[in-house]
Design an enzyme around this catalytic site. Structure first.
Site, PDB file in Angstrom:
ATOM      1  N   GLY A  13      11.997   9.674  -7.167  1.00 36.15           N
ATOM      2  CA  GLY A  13      12.037   8.563  -6.223  1.00 36.15           C
ATOM      3  C   GLY A  13      12.890   7.383  -6.637  1.00 36.15           C
ATOM      4  O   GLY A  13      12.572   6.242  -6.324  1.00 36.15           O
ATOM      5  N   ASN A  15      15.938   6.664  -5.511  1.00 36.98           N
ATOM      6  CA  ASN A  15      16.505   6.063  -4.291  1.00 36.98           C
ATOM      7  C   ASN A  15      15.431   5.349  -3.481  1.00 36.98           C
ATOM      8  O   ASN A  15      15.695   4.321  -2.855  1.00 36.98           O
ATOM      9  CB  ASN A  15      17.223   7.119  -3.444  1.00 36.98           C
ATOM     10  CG  ASN A  15      18.634   7.386  -3.936  1.00 36.98           C
ATOM     11  OD1 ASN A  15      19.412   6.459  -4.122  1.00 36.98           O
ATOM     12  ND2 ASN A  15      18.957   8.640  -4.168  1.00 36.98           N
ATOM     13  N   MET A  92      13.991  17.706  -1.147  1.00 39.66           N
ATOM     14  CA  MET A  92      14.568  18.996  -1.537  1.00 39.66           C
ATOM     15  C   MET A  92      14.136  20.165  -0.656  1.00 39.66           C
ATOM     16  O   MET A  92      14.210  21.309  -1.080  1.00 39.66           O
ATOM     17  CB  MET A  92      14.215  19.300  -3.004  1.00 39.66           C
ATOM     18  CG  MET A  92      14.912  18.388  -3.984  1.00 39.66           C
ATOM     19  SD  MET A  92      16.704  18.472  -3.773  1.00 39.66           S
ATOM     20  CE  MET A  92      17.252  17.406  -5.080  1.00 39.66           C
ATOM     21  N   ILE A  94      14.727  22.178   2.952  1.00 41.87           N
ATOM     22  CA  ILE A  94      15.630  22.294   4.105  1.00 41.87           C
ATOM     23  C   ILE A  94      14.782  22.223   5.379  1.00 41.87           C
ATOM     24  O   ILE A  94      13.874  23.035   5.576  1.00 41.87           O
ATOM     25  CB  ILE A  94      16.417  23.627   4.060  1.00 41.87           C
ATOM     26  CG1 ILE A  94      17.296  23.698   2.805  1.00 41.87           C
ATOM     27  CG2 ILE A  94      17.267  23.794   5.323  1.00 41.87           C
ATOM     28  CD1 ILE A  94      18.456  22.735   2.751  1.00 41.87           C
ATOM     29  N   HIS A 111      23.967  11.494  -0.186  1.00 42.48           N
ATOM     30  CA  HIS A 111      24.477  12.665  -0.918  1.00 42.48           C
ATOM     31  C   HIS A 111      25.395  12.169  -2.037  1.00 42.48           C
ATOM     32  O   HIS A 111      26.241  11.290  -1.813  1.00 42.48           O
ATOM     33  CB  HIS A 111      25.249  13.579   0.037  1.00 42.48           C
ATOM     34  CG  HIS A 111      25.773  14.812  -0.645  1.00 42.48           C
ATOM     35  ND1 HIS A 111      24.969  15.901  -0.926  1.00 42.48           N
ATOM     36  CD2 HIS A 111      26.995  15.111  -1.125  1.00 42.48           C
ATOM     37  CE1 HIS A 111      25.695  16.816  -1.555  1.00 42.48           C
ATOM     38  NE2 HIS A 111      26.924  16.363  -1.682  1.00 42.48           N
TER      39      HIS A 111
END
Length: 212
Positions: A13, A15, A92, A94, A111
């Site tokens: 965490g 970000n 993580m 999709i 990204h």
């Protein structure tokens, strides 16, 4: 009317912390982090949320038979929380198309490269920086983009370049890209969204001037 933000996380965490810090200093004007949703229990990101007084939730991938089932549960949870903006911060898992359909041009992802370089399937975490160093590029960086159904393929909101230095390791480069680029442009992009200053036309995101 403040926009309600949910941050989706899967790990440490860092970000998320950049967003929490930005909120604490008043830089997320027009928005408020109302939920942190983790893809697995017991991760550091949930501790960061708790410390900041932000409600944390778990929608664990292992509890669902498919990515689609998990995505549906996530969309349901976000709807119940009345979320306006979804931020993927090291998430993580999709997600399937239902997520994008539920939040068109309202999901931001960060990204760790200058898209369209070193992105798409298999390009996540340290792998991105390994590929940049293997290729021998002199500049890398980070990109904040809207999430579309194509992996790392949505319209680009902000980008920031970071120089590659002689002797860089993937780990050293990862850290520098986070510190110099990701932690700067992610809160900035979130604030622009919350102030209704992003207009999407095809692949182009126009940044509108602040309202007087």
């Amino acid at each position: 009317m403040s926009k309600r933000i949910a941050v989706l996380v899967s790990g440490g965490g860092t970000n998320l912390q950049a967003l929490i810090d930005a909120q604490a200093r008043g830089a997320l004007r027009g928005g408020k982090i109302c939920a942190v949703i983790a893809s697995k229990p017991g991760i550091l990101a949930l501790e960061r949320a708790a410390k900041a007084g932000i409600p944390g939730y778990v929608v664990a991938r292992k509890d669902y038979p498919s990515s689609q089932a998990m995505t549906a549960a996530l969309v349901d949870k976000l709807g119940k929380l009345d979320i306006d903006l979804v931020v993927l911060a090291g998430f993580m898992v999709i997600l399937t198309g239902e997520m994008v359909q539920a939040f068109p041009n309202a999901i931001l992802n960060v990204h760790p490269s200058l898209i369209p370089s070193f992105c798409g399937e298999g390009c996540y975490g340290l792998h991105v920086h390994e590929k940049a160093l293997e290729y021998g590029v002199k500049v890398t960086g980070a990109t904040v983009h809207f999430v579309s159904e194509e992996c790392d393929g949505g319209p680009i909101v902000l980008q920031k370049a970071v120089d590659i230095l002689e002797g860089d390791t993937p780990e050293a480069l990862q850290r520098r890209v986070m510190e110099q680029a990701e932690w700067a442009i992610l809160p900035q992009a979130v604030a622009l969204f919350c102030q209704d200053r992003l207009r999407v036309e095809g692949r182009t995101v126009h940044i509108l001037p602040p309202r007087p």
